[in-house]
Each structure stands twice: as C-alpha cells, then as structure tokens.
Design an enzyme around this catalytic site. Structure first.
Site, PDB file in Angstrom:
ATOM      1  N   HIS A 231      54.900  92.690  -7.083  1.00 56.35           N
ATOM      2  CA  HIS A 231      54.184  92.766  -5.817  1.00 56.35           C
ATOM      3  C   HIS A 231      53.949  91.395  -5.197  1.00 56.35           C
ATOM      4  O   HIS A 231      53.925  91.246  -3.983  1.00 56.35           O
ATOM      5  CB  HIS A 231      52.850  93.472  -6.035  1.00 56.35           C
ATOM      6  CG  HIS A 231      52.168  93.901  -4.768  1.00 56.35           C
ATOM      7  ND1 HIS A 231      52.702  94.826  -3.904  1.00 56.35           N
ATOM      8  CD2 HIS A 231      50.983  93.518  -4.218  1.00 56.35           C
ATOM      9  CE1 HIS A 231      51.880  95.012  -2.882  1.00 56.35           C
ATOM     10  NE2 HIS A 231      50.839  94.219  -3.049  1.00 56.35           N
TER      11      HIS A 231
ATOM     12  N   SER B 237      51.628  94.136   2.182  1.00 61.94           N
ATOM     13  CA  SER B 237      51.043  95.251   1.443  1.00 61.94           C
ATOM     14  C   SER B 237      50.373  96.209   2.438  1.00 61.94           C
ATOM     15  O   SER B 237      51.043  96.742   3.303  1.00 61.94           O
ATOM     16  CB  SER B 237      50.066  94.727   0.388  1.00 61.94           C
ATOM     17  OG  SER B 237      49.759  95.722  -0.556  1.00 61.94           O
TER      18      SER B 237
ATOM     19  N   ASP C  89      58.094  96.112  -8.063  1.00 66.90           N
ATOM     20  CA  ASP C  89      56.721  96.237  -7.571  1.00 66.90           C
ATOM     21  C   ASP C  89      56.145  97.589  -7.986  1.00 66.90           C
ATOM     22  O   ASP C  89      56.739  98.629  -7.729  1.00 66.90           O
ATOM     23  CB  ASP C  89      56.723  96.102  -6.043  1.00 66.90           C
ATOM     24  CG  ASP C  89      55.332  95.948  -5.454  1.00 66.90           C
ATOM     25  OD1 ASP C  89      54.348  96.197  -6.160  1.00 66.90           O
ATOM     26  OD2 ASP C  89      55.243  95.575  -4.267  1.00 66.90           O
TER      27      ASP C  89
END
Length: 728
Positions: A697, A576, A662
């Site tokens: 995610h 991320s 995501d």
C-alpha cells in the site's frame, strides 16, 4: 505510439437490493491468473512508453530530492531504561540501521542532565554502539522490506521484531538475544502489527490477522517453547471490529483494545500478577465494554500507591462529548455498573477544541489537542490532574507560526522530560526536549536541508473556500514568495477527507520541487477529515460522504477565483481514500482539471465493501455504511463510487498508481477503473496505470525507491501543467 492495453470482457453480475451491475472486468481480480499478470505488465509497458519523455524531468526531481537530503544522518537518541535508542541512515543505503548505546554509568534517572542525549554525529561510530537491526542486511536479496514492529524486553536483553518481504503487511517475527547477537530458534510467521514483551521477558504477546486481513487474535508465545503451542489470549469474532494491544506507560499492564470509528472496548491484564497464563483468557479483565457505545482510549497506571485510569472519551454529562474529554478514576470504580462509576473530569468537552489523545508520565499529564485545525500539545502536573479540588493548570509551548504541527511523547515513564516534535510547511522537523518541571524547551535537532534551502523564499497561508451549502472549508496555500495572483500559475490541489485523518502541516523536501517550478500547492482540508473536530469528520462520512467531493471542487473553484491559478492548468492528487476522492471529483467535474494522479485509489469501494471476506471490507462499514444490509446506503454509495459512475466526459490526463501486493486497496480497483475511463473519455488524453509488482500500500520500499515514486508522480503533474522548468 502503441495503443493502450484493452482487457477482455467477461460477463459478471453483481446484484443487491434489486439492483444489477454488470462488471465485465471483475475477472482481473484473480492475481494468480497468468493472463491478469500479463495484462498488468502490458499496462506498465504502455505507461513507460507514454511517459518516456518525462524521464529527464523525473531524474531532475529525484536529484533535487537527493541533493537536499542529508543522506548520512541519525535520529535523536531516546532513552528507555539504561539505554539510548536511535537510528542511522547512510549515504547509498536504502534503509535505516537501528542502534543503541548504554546510558551513563549507573543508569541514573535523577535530574534532567541524565536525560541529555549522547553526542552522536552522522557517520561517526559511537563508542559501545550496538546494532539492533540493519535494515539493509535484512533487505538484501529481497524484493521488498518493511519493519512491522519492534520491542525490547525490560531487562534490555531481547529484541523482537517483525519483517515484511512481500508488501502485503503480513510479517515474520524473530527474536534476537542482544547479549550474544544470535537469534532465538523460534520464528513466528504471518503476524500483524503489535508485539509486546512481558516484564519478566518470558512471554511475547503478538497480534494475528484473519484471512480478510482483520486483526482478530492476540496470542502468547512463551520463549523456548514451540510456536505451535502458543496460546490464544483473546479472539474477536465480530468482523467489524479491529483488535490491538499495547503496554501501559509504566509497562505493568497489557491493554487490549477492540473497536471501530464509533465505539470501542478495553480489556486489561496485570502483567506482574499474570502467573503462568495457564488460563490466559481469565486473566484479561473488562474495563469498559463496547455495549456502552463509548468511543474511548484508556491508560492504566500507578500513582501514590493506587491504580488509576485515564480516559479520553466521548461520554459527556449532557450526552455525547463529540470532541472528546478527559476523565480519571481509580481502577476499582470500573468494577461497578457504568452509571454508578464516579469519574473526575480533567478536561471538559469543548466544541472548538478536539482532544486527540493523552498520556501520562510519573509526574505529568500530556494532552494532544486540535484547535483551529492545528494539532498542538499541553502539559499539566499529574497530581493536579488527579486531585479533586480544582482543575489542573496546563502549560502550552508557543511556536510563533500560524500553520504548524506539534506533538509530544515520553520514551520512559520516569522521564523528567518529554520529547516534543515540531514542524510546519517550511520549517524542517525539529526535536525538542520539554522539561516537565519548568517548561523549558531544549532544541536537540532540526533536520538539515542541504542545497541552500531558504524558507523565506516560500509562503504558507490559510484561506477558506465556500462549499455549496455555505460551509467554510479551510485550505493551506503553499507557494513561492515571488508568485503573484495574476491568473497565470499552475496549481495542484491535494486532498484526503476520510477516517477523521487530518492533513496536518509538515515539511516535505520533495514538494519543494513542485513549488520551485511555479506550481501553487493547495491542501484542501475537506469534510471527512478531522481538521475541525469530530463534526467535521461526521459531516463527510456515510450518508454525508458527498460533502467531501463537493468541498474539494469548491477548493478548486477558490484557487481560480482567487487568481492563484490559470483554470486550464490545475491538477488534482490523492491516495487511498483520497484516490476515491479524486475518482469521484473527476466524474463530477472533469473539465476543471488538466491532470490527475490517484495513488492506490479506492475507486471500486462498493464492490469491495459488499464482500466481507475481502481485506478490511467489514471494518469499512463504520466509515461508509453497510450496503449489504441497508438499501439506502447501497444506493447512496452507488451514486458516487468512481468505477460505477464513469461516464462519457472529457477526462483529463490521469495516472493511477498501485501495487500488486497491496492488502488495503487491491490492485484490481484501479486496473478496472482505468479500463472504464479509457472507454468513456471523450478528450483523447492519455490514461495510464503504473503498478509496482513487488510492493504494498505504501509503494516500493527503500527511501530511494520512494523518492523515485514521488519524482514520477510529480513529473507527471508538472509535465501536464507545462511547468517543467525551474523559476527564478
């Protein structure tokens, strides 16, 4: 071997502040385009081909994770009202089963004995056990399953829960009558995290996100009425603000928070005096306005017949209390102008100690704090915290390890015990009950690790790297005890460094598979995280963001200079915002790494943040700056964001891992990044994109799928570092 997929180039211009950026791969953003899907499928096929010889290593690591995990297990029951709540995992099943069992006859709350969890055994049914939700049944026939939130009504009769079956973190909410096992007819679609029952169980409060996936509305559903008639309790119009709800510890008050990383606002509503909510907006009262620019968290509770407020905040008497402090005041004080309010300081500001949070029980104050990078917990009698005469006396459990994480919470406001959770890099998670009146620690469980695990075979040490500006950067160095600092070991450097999130010590079964192959695992606690308090965070955000990247490179240099690693056998990894870190570091110093894994990487951050209609973009302004309005922020971001700064350089072997659904970091970012890397890399090493087509995610859902993802990434690293074999 097949050639890597090459996406076509379609002219696209991005122009801001007089700067023009040509982006020929922006067309990959259209996930409805069959050509985009075909390209992503081609990427997966190429990745599978390039890494096919790693499959035996993946299988081995997966088997090691599985062999060490007690698959049929359960959590320690937590008491709420007259029930004990817990979850089960079953060998061969992907998801937990959420259960409860009635407390002792009469539901006594008196004394610690009535808070001793029932004797539940893995794999053995408990008499009277009631299944609230079986995740495996919910997931059957679905490509993805994740539980967004759950709440039980105060009378114990209703169970509300929300489920995501796509991976986009948008949930469907249902309500189950626990007396009959049947679902109520209403189904609420497209809800966000956050749902709470009113005390009378007549209403359900829930949060809704807008088209950019920003939580902006709190709605009220009256049970038994059409969902279309649900009223809006609150709506937030500022696109840079995040809205959330929770109940107070005593469940009398609904607390609504609006804010970002720099300031916040709190509103509250007395649920025992909420009437029929005919004009619900009028029922919400303002506690502390965002106009005061105070970053805070509030708790409202009753004590000795008076409504009190507990505040964790950064409004110090001499200016900003950057590491936060704790104050209390009667609720009535908050109806006066701010500078006329009289708050009592319970815990003063300390430059060396960061207050992470606080909560109350009927008798005690629980404070979470961070000192010397470690998160730990303290307890004090609530009466002392509210008294005006002296500072409260805090008790802090001692654990005997240098690097650890400890936290505490209570499941019921009336509880005489707090549930304390403890772990370290090589101590599996432990659950204690901390007796508030005496300080006694009662061990309820240590997570079993099978396969002959011996913590004495591993070492966790603190080290410090020196950054370019002289700043000392803490590192956690994990290794097999048998390794020597002789300059021959492979090493993996892991980092994050954003949003004030700390990479705290914690046990991980999967990580043992890397350590057992002789890899030194180094966690770099770089600026932008929260390990050394709020200043550590602020020194790694906005116009100081590059400190995050240079700190990571300094950590890499330390690993070489210390003798723990062979400089030709170092890998880096992050996910991320940590994926942005990896992308930036590879542009700055690609020659320092043999391999890199970037998971759901935020590598096209500038393009994303320039479009406030994309998911979460406007909320990012407080972290990175606002490049739309500020030319300096735009230029600074463009100087480091990974996608724009790919250059002709000897990039290492790279794997980008992402998910098609995501909503936090769109798949298009790593898809574009990989194309640019292949164009510019001079090393000839493989650069691959692995994309989960039915995930979000957090990757694929289900624990076995999660283990497979972890095994894939770790096998990729171990193979690149020539560390495939177990060491003795």
């Amino acid at each position: 071997m097949s050639e890597a997929p090459t996406a076509k180039k379609v002219p696209s211009r991005r122009e801001h502040h007089g700067d023009v950026f040509e982006d020929p791969y922006e067309w990959l953003r259209d996930k409805e385009d069959p050509e985009v899907v075909a390209h992503l499928e081609a990427e997966n096929a190429y990745t599978e081909e390039v890494t096919a010889d790693q499959q035996p290593l993946r299988d081995a690591i997966f088997d090691e994770i599985k062999r060490r995990t007690q698959e049929t297990d359960l959590s320690v029951p937590s008491r709420l009202d007259d029930w004990w709540y817990y979850s089960r995992t079953i060998e061969g099943k992907q998801y937990p089963v959420y259960c409860r069992v009635a407390a002792s006859e009469g539901g006594s709350f008196a004394g610690v004995d009535s808070w001793t969890p029932p004797d539940v055994v893995p794999g053995v049914p408990v008499p009277g056990e009631q299944v609230l939700l079986d995740g495996n049944a919910e997931a059957k026939g679905k490509p993805f399953f994740a539980l967004g939130g759950a709440a039980v009504s105060k009378d114990g009769n209703l169970y509300a829960y929300s489920v995501d079956n796509a991976g986009d973190e948008t949930f469907t909410l249902r309500i189950k009558d626990l007396r009959t096992g049947e679902h109520l007819p209403e189904v609420i679609e497209n809800v966000f995290y956050g749902l709470e029952f009113s005390p009378d169980a007549r209403r359900l409060f829930y949060v809704v996100a807008d088209e950019s996936w920003r939580p902006y509305q709190v709605r009220v559903h009256t049970l038994g009425t059409p969902v279309e008639e649900d009223s809006v309790l609150y709506e937030e119009s500022d696109v840079s603000q995040w809205t959330s709800i929770e109940l107070s510890a005593d469940r009398r008050w609904l607390l609504l928070s609006v804010g970002n990383s720099e300031y916040s606002e709190t509103r509250y509503m007395d649920l025992e005096d909420a009437g029929d909510l005919e004009a619900p907006g009028a029922r919400l009262e303002l506690l502390l306005s965002r106009d005061e620019r105070i970053l805070h968290a509030a708790e409202v509770f009753e004590h000795d017949g008076e409504t009190q407020v507990l505040l964790v905040h950064n409004d110090g008497p001499q200016g900003k209390a950057i590491n936060s402090m704790i104050s209390t005041a009667p609720l009535a004080e908050f109806r006066r102008p701010l500078r006329e309010q009289r708050w009592r300081t319970v815990v003063a500001h300390d430059d060396a100690v960061k207050i992470e949070g606080a909560e109350v029980t009927a008798t005690h104050l629980i404070v979470s704090l961070r000192r010397d990078t470690m998160e730990t917990v303290r307890f004090a009698p609530l009466a002392e915290a509210l008294a005006a005469s002296s500072a409260p006396s805090f008790a802090e459990p001692a654990f005997g390890e240098e690097l650890y994480t400890a936290g505490a919470s209570v499941s019921d406001f009336r509880a005489p015990v707090a549930r304390l959770r403890y772990t370290s890099y090589f101590t599996p998670p432990r659950v204690y009950d901390y007796v508030l009146a005496t300080g006694e620690l009662l061990l309820r469980k240590e997570t079993p690790v099978l396969g002959g695990y011996d913590p004495s075979e591993y070492v966790a040490e603190r080290a410090w790297a020196t950054a370019d500006d002289g700043t000392q950067v803490p590192l956690s160095v994990l290794r097999r005890a048998s390794l020597r600092a002789d300059g021959t070991n492979p090493a993996l450097i892991y980092g994050y460094g954003s949003y004030e999130l700390s990479m705290d010590p914690g046990f991980a079964i999967a990580r043992l598979s890397l350590l057992d192959r002789g890899i030194v695992f180094v966690i770099a606690h770089i600026r932008g995280g929260g390990e050394l308090g709020r200043r550590w965070y602020e020194d790694g955000k906005k116009l100081h963001k590059k400190n995050t990247f240079t700190d990571f490179i300094a950590a890499t240099d330390w690993v070489v200079e210390s003798g723990w690693a062979d400089p030709s056998r170092i890998a880096c990894m992050g996910g991320s915002a940590g994926g942005l870190l990896i992308g930036a570091v590879l542009n700055l110093a690609p020659e320092k790494y043999a391999a890199a894994v970037a998971q759901v990487p935020f590598v096209d951050a500038l393009t994303t943040i320039l479009d406030p209609e994309l998911p979460l973009s406007a909320l990012e302004w407080e972290e990175w700056g606002n490049p739309i309005e500020d030319a300096e922020v735009y230029a600074y971001m463009k100087s480091y964001t990974p996608y724009e700064n790919v250059r002709p350089a000897p990039y290492p072997t790279i794997a980008a891992m992402t998910s098609f659904n995501d909503t936090r970091v769109l798949y298009v970012e790593p898809a574009k990044w990989v194309q640019r890397l292949r164009e510019e890399s001079t090393s000839g090493r493989p650069i691959v994109l692995k994309i989960e087509m039915d995930a979000g995610h957090g990757g694929a859902s289900g624990r076995y799928e999660e283990w497979k993802d972890r095994a894939w990434a770790y096998a990729f690293i171990a193979d690149a570092l020539k560390a495939r074999e177990l060491i003795s």
